[in-house]
Design an enzyme around this catalytic site. Structure first.
Site, PDB file in Angstrom:
ATOM      1  N   PRO A  32       0.768  -1.156  -0.016  1.00 51.74           N
ATOM      2  CA  PRO A  32       0.017  -0.318   0.216  1.00 51.74           C
ATOM      3  C   PRO A  32       0.720   1.331  -0.138  1.00 51.74           C
ATOM      4  O   PRO A  32       2.056   1.077   0.640  1.00 51.74           O
ATOM      5  CB  PRO A  32      -0.806  -0.053   0.921  1.00 51.74           C
ATOM      6  N   VAL A  33       0.585   2.027  -0.870  1.00 47.94           N
ATOM      7  CA  VAL A  33       1.432   3.339  -1.166  1.00 47.94           C
ATOM      8  C   VAL A  33       0.743   4.668   0.300  1.00 47.94           C
ATOM      9  O   VAL A  33       0.342   4.073   0.952  1.00 47.94           O
ATOM     10  CB  VAL A  33       1.215   4.812  -2.182  1.00 47.94           C
ATOM     11  N   ALA A  43       9.567   2.903  -2.240  1.00 45.08           N
ATOM     12  CA  ALA A  43      11.511   2.216  -1.740  1.00 45.08           C
ATOM     13  C   ALA A  43      11.350   1.124  -2.843  1.00 45.08           C
ATOM     14  O   ALA A  43      12.902   0.582  -3.254  1.00 45.08           O
ATOM     15  CB  ALA A  43      12.405   2.700  -0.584  1.00 45.08           C
ATOM     16  N   ASP A  87      14.838   2.885   5.116  1.00 43.81           N
ATOM     17  CA  ASP A  87      13.959   2.218   4.353  1.00 43.81           C
ATOM     18  C   ASP A  87      15.252   1.909   3.038  1.00 43.81           C
ATOM     19  O   ASP A  87      14.594   0.697   3.429  1.00 43.81           O
ATOM     20  CB  ASP A  87      12.818   3.171   3.588  1.00 43.81           C
TER      21      ASP A  87
HETATM   22  O1  PMV Z   1       6.930   6.670   7.334  1.00 44.31           O
HETATM   23  P1  PMV Z   1       7.908   5.603   6.499  1.00 44.31           P
HETATM   24  O2  PMV Z   1       7.699   4.040   7.202  1.00 44.31           O
HETATM   25  O3  PMV Z   1       8.787   5.681   4.783  1.00 44.31           O
HETATM   26  O4  PMV Z   1       8.628   6.368   7.619  1.00 44.31           O
HETATM   27  C1  PMV Z   1       9.749   7.186   8.003  1.00 44.31           C
HETATM   28  C2  PMV Z   1      10.470   7.101   9.336  1.00 44.31           C
HETATM   29  C3  PMV Z   1      11.183   7.979   9.714  1.00 44.31           C
HETATM   30  O5  PMV Z   1      11.901   8.261  10.770  1.00 44.31           O
HETATM   31  C4  PMV Z   1       9.461   9.387  10.433  1.00 44.31           C
HETATM   32  C5  PMV Z   1      11.381   8.885   8.327  1.00 44.31           C
HETATM   33  C6  PMV Z   1      13.117   8.553   8.528  1.00 44.31           C
HETATM   34  O6  PMV Z   1      13.650   9.306   7.209  1.00 44.31           O
HETATM   35  O7  PMV Z   1      13.916   7.464   8.841  1.00 44.31           O
END
Ligand code: PMV
Length: 316
Positions: free
Chosen positions: A101-102, A110, A152
């Site tokens: 899911p986006v 990623a 990520d």
């Molecule tokens: O929203 P996601 O799963 O892509 O995670 C972001 C994680 C953060 O720590 C909020 C941002 C980051 O770049 O690590």
């Protein structure tokens, strides 16, 4: 020439989101129940160097040259071309599909980038290494996220649980055993960039208060690493609860996330928290395997748009 495939998993952040942007440690694991897949097939009918992109999930059908320069797909293709040092990509069709899911914290952006780079560099005949792909994906992540920590691209490229500190070599975690997570989707889409930007503004206004939150989250991630390595699941659950409380203090939770987290705990989870950027997206609950079904059901009754039960650490 046969079709060339590339794929990459989704991910969840177990501990340390947001604080990881400020150099504290965080832990993330791949989720192989969902993934992004890319197929590249030579198409001699196209003009030399032409790459046609098909992404039926998002209704995209375009020639790369017609996409905006900062389009993440165009950028992924351009960076792959530069890294493989090929003058011209042989004319081809590149097809992208994804079950991730986006904009919900599962790393869909990623994963698509990693899958493109894998398939395309293989197709070109110069397969890029995981370290190269991770570093290049980080560059593309900047388009989605502004100031990404890099967690990520790392967990998704290496497809292993990681203990991650920005700017430091990746530590792959050895879990004591597999464990079960229930992932609950609020159904609310919330761009990570906005939540990260708001945390930054608050940190600038109240540096001491926010540094202290980040320190506490970092300490939790360190403890959680130990619990994962020794298989102390009750301890791990409590650490998830404590991490969620701190994320509430950072103002990145939401009423729905809080409700789903509470319901999961009531239904037998050992601990639960939001995962990723927050405000919407997904929460995760650590559960004894036998409680997984009922926790997932309770989450759906409380309004979760989707639930996913996953075994973390299974061989893939
Ligand atoms: O929203 P996601 O799963 O892509 O995670 C972001 C994680 C953060 O720590 C909020 C941002 C980051 O770049 O690590």
């Amino acid at each position: 020439m046969p079709a060339i495939f590339g794929k990459a998993p989704g991910k969840v952040i177990l501990f340390g989101e947001h604080a990881v942007v400020y150099n504290r440690p965080a832990i993330a694991v791949p989720i192989n129940d969902v993934n992004a897949k890319v197929t590249v097939v030579a198409n001699p009918r196209l003009s030399p160097g032409q790459v046609n992109v098909y992404a039926p999930d998002i209704g995209l059908e375009a020639t790369v040259g017609n996409l905006p320069e900062n389009d993440p797909i165009a950028k992924a293709i351009q960076l792959t071309k530069e890294a493989t040092k090929i003058k011209m990509i042989p004319a081809c069709n590149l097809r992208i599909t994804s079950t991730i899911p986006v904009a919900s914290g599962l790393g869909s952006g990623a994963a698509v980038t990693v899958a493109i780079m894998r398939a395309l560099s293989d197709f070109i005949g110069e397969p890029l290494s995981d370290s190269q792909i991770s570093a290049l994906t980080y560059e593309v992540e900047k388009i989605h996220h502004g100031t990404p920590s890099g967690i990520d691209n790392t967990v998704i490229t290496f497809n292993k649980p990681v203990y991650f500190v920005k700017g430091q070599p990746v530590v792959l975690l050895k879990l004591k055993s597999t464990f079960t997570l229930v992932i609950g989707d609020t159904g609310d889409r919330s761009p990570t960039k906005v939540a990260v930007g708001d945390v930054r503004k608050a940190w600038e206004r109240m540096p001491q208060r926010y540094e202290s939150f980040f320190d506490q989250i970092g300490a939790i991630a360190k403890n959680a690493r130990e619990a994962l390595e020794t298989g102390e699941w009750v301890r791990l659950g409590k650490l998830m609860d404590a991490n969620h409380t701190l994320l509430q203090k950072l103002n990145v939770s939401s009423a729905k996330l809080d409700r789903l987290v509470a319901v999961a705990r009531d239904a037998g989870a050992l601990g639960a928290k939001l995962s990723g950027g927050g405000r919407g997206g997904n929460m995760i609950a650590l559960v004894p395997q036998e409680a997984a079904k009922s926790v997932a059901e309770s989450l759906r009754e409380e309004g979760a748009a989707h639930t996913l039960v996953t075994q973390v650490g299974e061989r893939i």
